[in-house]
Design a protein around this motif. Structure first.
Motif, PDB file in Angstrom:
ATOM      1  N   UNK A  54      15.945-121.919  -2.889  1.00 37.94           N
ATOM      2  CA  UNK A  54      17.242-122.255  -3.474  1.00 37.94           C
ATOM      3  C   UNK A  54      18.365-121.643  -2.649  1.00 37.94           C
ATOM      4  N   UNK A  55      19.509-122.316  -2.612  1.00 38.14           N
ATOM      5  CA  UNK A  55      20.716-121.792  -1.974  1.00 38.14           C
ATOM      6  C   UNK A  55      21.508-121.027  -3.030  1.00 38.14           C
ATOM      7  N   UNK A  56      21.894-119.790  -2.721  1.00 42.39           N
ATOM      8  CA  UNK A  56      22.615-118.948  -3.680  1.00 42.39           C
ATOM      9  C   UNK A  56      23.657-118.092  -2.959  1.00 42.39           C
ATOM     10  N   UNK A  57      24.599-117.592  -3.721  1.00 42.20           N
ATOM     11  CA  UNK A  57      25.494-116.527  -3.275  1.00 42.20           C
ATOM     12  C   UNK A  57      25.963-115.795  -4.518  1.00 42.20           C
ATOM     13  N   UNK A  58      26.503-114.598  -4.356  1.00 46.09           N
ATOM     14  CA  UNK A  58      27.019-113.871  -5.510  1.00 46.09           C
ATOM     15  C   UNK A  58      28.403-113.327  -5.204  1.00 46.09           C
ATOM     16  N   UNK A  59      29.107-112.995  -6.256  1.00 45.05           N
ATOM     17  CA  UNK A  59      30.428-112.385  -6.131  1.00 45.05           C
ATOM     18  C   UNK A  59      30.653-111.494  -7.350  1.00 45.05           C
ATOM     19  N   UNK A  60      31.620-110.615  -7.240  1.00 42.48           N
ATOM     20  CA  UNK A  60      31.965-109.730  -8.352  1.00 42.48           C
ATOM     21  C   UNK A  60      33.181-110.309  -9.064  1.00 42.48           C
ATOM     22  N   UNK A  61      33.033-110.539 -10.363  1.00 42.91           N
ATOM     23  CA  UNK A  61      34.126-111.029 -11.190  1.00 42.91           C
ATOM     24  C   UNK A  61      35.153-109.909 -11.330  1.00 42.91           C
ATOM     25  N   UNK A  62      36.379-110.159 -10.883  1.00 39.36           N
ATOM     26  CA  UNK A  62      37.415-109.108 -10.889  1.00 39.36           C
ATOM     27  C   UNK A  62      37.729-108.600 -12.290  1.00 39.36           C
ATOM     28  N   UNK A  63      37.674-109.474 -13.272  1.00 39.95           N
ATOM     29  CA  UNK A  63      38.020-109.088 -14.643  1.00 39.95           C
ATOM     30  C   UNK A  63      36.933-108.237 -15.294  1.00 39.95           C
ATOM     31  N   UNK A  64      35.677-108.673 -15.185  1.00 40.77           N
ATOM     32  CA  UNK A  64      34.588-107.979 -15.876  1.00 40.77           C
ATOM     33  C   UNK A  64      33.832-106.997 -14.994  1.00 40.77           C
ATOM     34  N   UNK A  65      34.001-107.120 -13.675  1.00 39.51           N
ATOM     35  CA  UNK A  65      33.261-106.330 -12.688  1.00 39.51           C
ATOM     36  C   UNK A  65      31.754-106.645 -12.695  1.00 39.51           C
ATOM     37  N   UNK A  66      31.380-107.747 -13.334  1.00 37.42           N
ATOM     38  CA  UNK A  66      29.988-108.202 -13.313  1.00 37.42           C
ATOM     39  C   UNK A  66      29.727-108.972 -12.028  1.00 37.42           C
ATOM     40  N   UNK A  67      28.501-108.866 -11.534  1.00 42.29           N
ATOM     41  CA  UNK A  67      28.088-109.677 -10.393  1.00 42.29           C
ATOM     42  C   UNK A  67      27.630-111.029 -10.931  1.00 42.29           C
ATOM     43  N   UNK A  68      28.225-112.077 -10.408  1.00 38.02           N
ATOM     44  CA  UNK A  68      27.899-113.442 -10.828  1.00 38.02           C
ATOM     45  C   UNK A  68      27.078-114.086  -9.723  1.00 38.02           C
ATOM     46  N   UNK A  69      25.931-114.617 -10.091  1.00 41.77           N
ATOM     47  CA  UNK A  69      25.059-115.286  -9.144  1.00 41.77           C
ATOM     48  C   UNK A  69      25.287-116.790  -9.237  1.00 41.77           C
ATOM     49  N   UNK A  70      25.679-117.377  -8.126  1.00 47.79           N
ATOM     50  CA  UNK A  70      25.902-118.817  -8.057  1.00 47.79           C
ATOM     51  C   UNK A  70      24.683-119.472  -7.416  1.00 47.79           C
ATOM     52  N   UNK A  71      24.282-120.611  -7.976  1.00 49.94           N
ATOM     53  CA  UNK A  71      23.149-121.359  -7.442  1.00 49.94           C
ATOM     54  C   UNK A  71      23.587-122.779  -7.157  1.00 49.94           C
ATOM     55  N   UNK A  72      23.025-123.348  -6.098  1.00 50.26           N
ATOM     56  CA  UNK A  72      23.284-124.753  -5.800  1.00 50.26           C
ATOM     57  C   UNK A  72      22.323-125.618  -6.616  1.00 50.26           C
ATOM     58  N   UNK A  73      22.892-126.506  -7.391  1.00 54.03           N
ATOM     59  CA  UNK A  73      22.162-127.525  -8.129  1.00 54.03           C
ATOM     60  C   UNK A  73      22.498-128.862  -7.465  1.00 54.03           C
ATOM     61  N   UNK A  74      21.969-129.925  -7.997  1.00 53.90           N
ATOM     62  CA  UNK A  74      22.278-131.253  -7.466  1.00 53.90           C
ATOM     63  C   UNK A  74      22.606-132.164  -8.638  1.00 53.90           C
ATOM     64  N   UNK A  75      23.764-132.787  -8.549  1.00 53.71           N
ATOM     65  CA  UNK A  75      24.197-133.682  -9.615  1.00 53.71           C
ATOM     66  C   UNK A  75      24.026-135.119  -9.128  1.00 53.71           C
ATOM     67  N   UNK A  76      23.306-135.890  -9.905  1.00 58.32           N
ATOM     68  CA  UNK A  76      23.066-137.293  -9.579  1.00 58.32           C
ATOM     69  C   UNK A  76      23.915-138.149 -10.504  1.00 58.32           C
ATOM     70  N   UNK A  77      24.768-138.942  -9.907  1.00 59.26           N
ATOM     71  CA  UNK A  77      25.562-139.907 -10.666  1.00 59.26           C
ATOM     72  C   UNK A  77      24.752-141.195 -10.759  1.00 59.26           C
ATOM     73  N   UNK A  78      24.529-141.672 -11.975  1.00 59.44           N
ATOM     74  CA  UNK A  78      23.827-142.925 -12.193  1.00 59.44           C
ATOM     75  C   UNK A  78      24.893-144.004 -12.329  1.00 59.44           C
TER      76      UNK A  78
END
Length: 168
Positions: A54-78
């Motif tokens: 999986x493709x991922x990256x993380x960042x720190x939320x400035x407001x909560x100081x929590x680390x947020x993990x982002x993942x690449x999903x795939x959206x299929x338009x029908x």
């Protein structure tokens, strides 16, 4: 046509409310859900996702100081396909097979959410795939009986979302 939209909407609500513990445990996305429930750290979860492709990256939320993990999903338009002249019986059969396909994708852990659009436009609905590659998502989407019959066509795009966040 309204009946088909109503059926698909009802199906989507039911599928989105299913107990995820019934899903196949051998699937990569199910392993990730299990790991999230086992309270892995963000770095451990990130490492496990990367290991599975999986493709991922993380960042720190400035407001909560929590680390947020982002993942690449795939959206299929029908989208409406070029072959929409099936008789009522054939269209109904294809719709049933389409719903069975989406149910299977959800149960196997490949799709996290599906649903139709209510405006009767060219884009008929979406499915969000939780798989490691574009090729896998596109292949799964194109295996839909409605797509194989030409009643729908698929347009797939990579899409990023925070891992573990729920719809509100």
């Amino acid at each position: 046509m309204r009946n088909l939209v109503l059926i698909f909407t009802l199906f989507s609500v039911i599928v989105s409310c299913k107990d995820e513990t019934k899903n196949t445990k051998d699937d990569a996305s199910e392993d990730i859900k299990d790991e999230m429930n086992d309270s892995l750290s963000v770095s451990e979860l990130k490492s496990n996702l990367v290991e599975k492709g999986f493709q991922v990256f993380d960042y720190v939320d400035e407001k909560t100081q929590d680390t947020v993990l982002m993942q690449q999903y795939f959206i299929a338009f029908l989208k409406s396909g070029p072959i929409r002249n099936q008789n009522e019986e054939e269209a109904s059969r294809l719709q049933n097979e389409h719903l069975a396909h989406l149910t299977k994708m959800y149960e196997l852990g490949y799709a996290d959410i599906s649903g139709p659009f209510a405006d009767n436009g060219d884009i008929r609905g979406i499915t969000i795939y939780n798989v490691p590659t574009f090729e896998m998502a596109d292949s799964l989407a194109k295996s839909d009986p409605m797509v194989r019959a030409g009643r729908l066509i698929i347009e797939t795009h990579p899409w990023w979302a925070a891992k573990g966040y729920a719809l509100r």
